[in-house]
Motif scaffolding. Structure first.
Motif, PDB file in Angstrom:
ATOM      1  N   HIS A 197       2.238 -52.158  18.334  1.00  0.00           N
ATOM      2  CA  HIS A 197       1.233 -51.129  18.061  1.00  0.00           C
ATOM      3  C   HIS A 197      -0.155 -51.702  17.808  1.00  0.00           C
ATOM      4  CE1 HIS A 197       5.090 -49.140  16.600  1.00  0.00           C
ATOM      5  NE2 HIS A 197       4.827 -48.625  17.792  1.00  0.00           N
ATOM      6  N   LEU A 198      -0.579 -52.603  18.683  1.00  0.00           N
ATOM      7  CA  LEU A 198      -1.928 -53.158  18.583  1.00  0.00           C
ATOM      8  C   LEU A 198      -2.929 -52.202  19.219  1.00  0.00           C
ATOM      9  CD1 LEU A 198      -1.141 -56.810  19.721  1.00  0.00           C
ATOM     10  CD2 LEU A 198      -1.599 -56.052  17.400  1.00  0.00           C
ATOM     11  N   ASN A 199      -3.905 -51.748  18.424  1.00  0.00           N
ATOM     12  CA  ASN A 199      -4.960 -50.937  19.023  1.00  0.00           C
ATOM     13  C   ASN A 199      -5.907 -51.868  19.789  1.00  0.00           C
ATOM     14  OD1 ASN A 199      -6.822 -52.072  17.174  1.00  0.00           O
ATOM     15  ND2 ASN A 199      -6.565 -50.378  15.735  1.00  0.00           N
ATOM     16  N   GLU A 200      -6.923 -51.314  20.405  1.00  0.00           N
ATOM     17  CA  GLU A 200      -7.822 -52.123  21.238  1.00  0.00           C
ATOM     18  C   GLU A 200      -8.515 -53.228  20.436  1.00  0.00           C
ATOM     19  OE1 GLU A 200     -11.641 -51.544  24.234  1.00  0.00           O
ATOM     20  OE2 GLU A 200     -10.466 -49.793  23.642  1.00  0.00           O
ATOM     21  N   ARG A 201      -8.955 -52.902  19.251  1.00  0.00           N
ATOM     22  CA  ARG A 201      -9.625 -53.907  18.407  1.00  0.00           C
ATOM     23  C   ARG A 201      -8.668 -55.044  18.058  1.00  0.00           C
ATOM     24  NH1 ARG A 201     -12.841 -52.265  13.156  1.00  0.00           N
ATOM     25  NH2 ARG A 201     -14.629 -52.494  14.486  1.00  0.00           N
ATOM     26  N   MET A 202      -7.439 -54.699  17.693  1.00  0.00           N
ATOM     27  CA  MET A 202      -6.467 -55.736  17.330  1.00  0.00           C
ATOM     28  C   MET A 202      -6.065 -56.560  18.554  1.00  0.00           C
ATOM     29  SD  MET A 202      -6.450 -55.496  14.162  1.00  0.00           S
ATOM     30  CE  MET A 202      -5.327 -56.853  13.982  1.00  0.00           C
ATOM     31  N   GLN A 203      -5.987 -55.922  19.717  1.00  0.00           N
ATOM     32  CA  GLN A 203      -5.707 -56.679  20.947  1.00  0.00           C
ATOM     33  C   GLN A 203      -6.797 -57.711  21.199  1.00  0.00           C
ATOM     34  OE1 GLN A 203      -5.094 -53.993  24.237  1.00  0.00           O
ATOM     35  NE2 GLN A 203      -3.428 -52.927  23.201  1.00  0.00           N
ATOM     36  N   ASN A 204      -8.051 -57.334  20.974  1.00  0.00           N
ATOM     37  CA  ASN A 204      -9.164 -58.267  21.155  1.00  0.00           C
ATOM     38  C   ASN A 204      -9.084 -59.430  20.165  1.00  0.00           C
ATOM     39  OD1 ASN A 204     -10.300 -56.892  23.304  1.00  0.00           O
ATOM     40  ND2 ASN A 204     -11.617 -55.655  21.991  1.00  0.00           N
ATOM     41  N   ILE A 205      -8.744 -59.134  18.919  1.00  0.00           N
ATOM     42  CA  ILE A 205      -8.589 -60.195  17.920  1.00  0.00           C
ATOM     43  C   ILE A 205      -7.468 -61.138  18.333  1.00  0.00           C
ATOM     44  CG2 ILE A 205      -7.871 -60.675  15.540  1.00  0.00           C
ATOM     45  CD1 ILE A 205      -9.430 -58.110  14.738  1.00  0.00           C
ATOM     46  N   PHE A 206      -6.363 -60.600  18.830  1.00  0.00           N
ATOM     47  CA  PHE A 206      -5.247 -61.433  19.287  1.00  0.00           C
ATOM     48  C   PHE A 206      -5.667 -62.311  20.462  1.00  0.00           C
ATOM     49  CE2 PHE A 206      -2.510 -59.605  16.335  1.00  0.00           C
ATOM     50  CZ  PHE A 206      -1.215 -60.066  16.481  1.00  0.00           C
ATOM     51  N   LYS A 207      -6.439 -61.758  21.382  1.00  0.00           N
ATOM     52  CA  LYS A 207      -6.908 -62.540  22.535  1.00  0.00           C
ATOM     53  C   LYS A 207      -7.837 -63.657  22.086  1.00  0.00           C
ATOM     54  CE  LYS A 207      -6.653 -58.914  26.003  1.00  0.00           C
ATOM     55  NZ  LYS A 207      -7.421 -57.959  26.808  1.00  0.00           N
ATOM     56  N   MET A 208      -8.834 -63.320  21.290  1.00  0.00           N
ATOM     57  CA  MET A 208      -9.834 -64.306  20.868  1.00  0.00           C
ATOM     58  C   MET A 208      -9.236 -65.410  20.002  1.00  0.00           C
ATOM     59  SD  MET A 208     -13.322 -62.107  20.214  1.00  0.00           S
ATOM     60  CE  MET A 208     -12.625 -61.136  18.908  1.00  0.00           C
ATOM     61  N   SER A 209      -8.224 -65.083  19.212  1.00  0.00           N
ATOM     62  CA  SER A 209      -7.636 -66.067  18.299  1.00  0.00           C
ATOM     63  C   SER A 209      -6.555 -66.919  18.956  1.00  0.00           C
ATOM     64  CB  SER A 209      -7.038 -65.353  17.094  1.00  0.00           C
ATOM     65  OG  SER A 209      -5.909 -64.581  17.487  1.00  0.00           O
ATOM     66  N   GLY A 210      -6.072 -66.498  20.122  1.00  0.00           N
ATOM     67  CA  GLY A 210      -4.993 -67.220  20.785  1.00  0.00           C
ATOM     68  C   GLY A 210      -3.612 -66.739  20.399  1.00  0.00           C
ATOM     69  N   LEU A 211      -3.515 -65.779  19.484  1.00  0.00           N
ATOM     70  CA  LEU A 211      -2.206 -65.257  19.090  1.00  0.00           C
ATOM     71  C   LEU A 211      -1.492 -64.568  20.252  1.00  0.00           C
ATOM     72  CD1 LEU A 211      -2.916 -63.743  15.554  1.00  0.00           C
ATOM     73  CD2 LEU A 211      -1.554 -65.774  16.079  1.00  0.00           C
ATOM     74  N   GLU A 212      -2.263 -63.973  21.124  1.00  0.00           N
ATOM     75  CA  GLU A 212      -1.698 -63.250  22.264  1.00  0.00           C
ATOM     76  C   GLU A 212      -0.799 -64.155  23.108  1.00  0.00           C
ATOM     77  OE1 GLU A 212      -3.577 -60.269  25.457  1.00  0.00           O
ATOM     78  OE2 GLU A 212      -4.257 -62.340  25.665  1.00  0.00           O
ATOM     79  N   ALA A 213      -1.204 -65.403  23.282  1.00  0.00           N
ATOM     80  CA  ALA A 213      -0.438 -66.337  24.100  1.00  0.00           C
ATOM     81  C   ALA A 213       0.829 -66.825  23.417  1.00  0.00           C
ATOM     82  CB  ALA A 213      -1.320 -67.537  24.466  1.00  0.00           C
ATOM     83  N   LEU A 214       0.896 -66.686  22.099  1.00  0.00           N
ATOM     84  CA  LEU A 214       2.037 -67.216  21.346  1.00  0.00           C
ATOM     85  C   LEU A 214       3.187 -66.243  21.169  1.00  0.00           C
ATOM     86  CD1 LEU A 214       0.153 -69.089  18.489  1.00  0.00           C
ATOM     87  CD2 LEU A 214       1.075 -70.040  20.612  1.00  0.00           C
ATOM     88  N   MET A 215       2.886 -64.972  21.100  1.00  0.00           N
ATOM     89  CA  MET A 215       3.949 -64.020  20.780  1.00  0.00           C
ATOM     90  C   MET A 215       3.942 -62.815  21.698  1.00  0.00           C
ATOM     91  SD  MET A 215       2.565 -62.368  17.226  1.00  0.00           S
ATOM     92  CE  MET A 215       2.305 -63.945  16.482  1.00  0.00           C
ATOM     93  N   GLU A 216       5.085 -62.160  21.714  1.00  0.00           N
ATOM     94  CA  GLU A 216       5.263 -60.969  22.538  1.00  0.00           C
ATOM     95  C   GLU A 216       4.540 -59.796  21.900  1.00  0.00           C
ATOM     96  OE1 GLU A 216       9.406 -60.073  22.556  1.00  0.00           O
ATOM     97  OE2 GLU A 216       9.961 -62.166  22.803  1.00  0.00           O
ATOM     98  N   GLU A 217       4.056 -58.910  22.733  1.00  0.00           N
ATOM     99  CA  GLU A 217       3.572 -57.625  22.247  1.00  0.00           C
ATOM    100  C   GLU A 217       4.557 -56.587  22.738  1.00  0.00           C
ATOM    101  OE1 GLU A 217      -0.066 -54.461  22.673  1.00  0.00           O
ATOM    102  OE2 GLU A 217      -0.388 -56.492  23.387  1.00  0.00           O
ATOM    103  N   GLU A 218       5.176 -55.868  21.810  1.00  0.00           N
ATOM    104  CA  GLU A 218       6.267 -54.952  22.141  1.00  0.00           C
ATOM    105  C   GLU A 218       5.866 -53.490  22.164  1.00  0.00           C
ATOM    106  OE1 GLU A 218       9.531 -55.512  19.527  1.00  0.00           O
ATOM    107  OE2 GLU A 218       9.901 -57.527  20.203  1.00  0.00           O
ATOM    108  N   GLY A 219       4.693 -53.148  22.448  1.00  0.00           N
ATOM    109  CA  GLY A 219       4.326 -51.727  22.474  1.00  0.00           C
ATOM    110  C   GLY A 219       2.871 -51.565  22.144  1.00  0.00           C
ATOM    111  N   ARG A 220       2.366 -50.448  22.524  1.00  0.00           N
ATOM    112  CA  ARG A 220       0.942 -50.198  22.283  1.00  0.00           C
ATOM    113  C   ARG A 220       0.747 -48.874  21.649  1.00  0.00           C
ATOM    114  NH1 ARG A 220      -2.404 -53.595  26.374  1.00  0.00           N
ATOM    115  NH2 ARG A 220      -0.915 -55.191  26.675  1.00  0.00           N
TER     116      ARG A 220
END
Length: 103
Positions: free
Chosen positions: A80-103
């Motif tokens: 349940h990452l909103n657009e702002r949280m998705q951007n934070i995950f991208k910029m921090s590198g967290l996006e590459a480390l873990m799965e996102e299971e829903g929006r």
């Protein structure tokens, strides 16, 4: 408002509050580690359905739980990452480390 926790089997779901800053990060770190060890947790799900903002300490606490789970053979995901949280995950590198299971 602090985090809420839900345990089902060996899965821990952490409901992140509206803002995840250094005050909340400290208690989240302690509580998540205690629950993980006490209940032999193999999967942590960070639920961001209520979250609008997170600072670097929040990124650090998530990264730390990821490293602990990876070391013990477990997994970490975010939901349940909103657009702002998705951007934070991208910029921090967290996006590459873990799965996102829903929006």
């Amino acid at each position: 408002m602090n985090c809420e926790y839900q345990i089902k089997g060996n899965t821990l779901r952490i409901f992140i509050p509206k803002e995840l800053d250094h005050h909340i990060s400290d208690s989240l770190r302690e509580e998540a580690d205690l629950l993980t060890e006490t209940y032999f947790i193999r999967k942590i799900i960070f639920d961001f359905s209520r979250t609008d903002w997170m600072d670097s300490s929040g990124i650090g606490v998530i990264l730390g739980r990821y490293k602990k789970m990876k070391f013990s053979g477990g997994t970490v995901s975010a939901v349940h990452l909103n657009e702002r949280m998705q951007n934070i995950f991208k910029m921090s590198g967290l996006e590459a480390l873990m799965e996102e299971e829903g929006r």
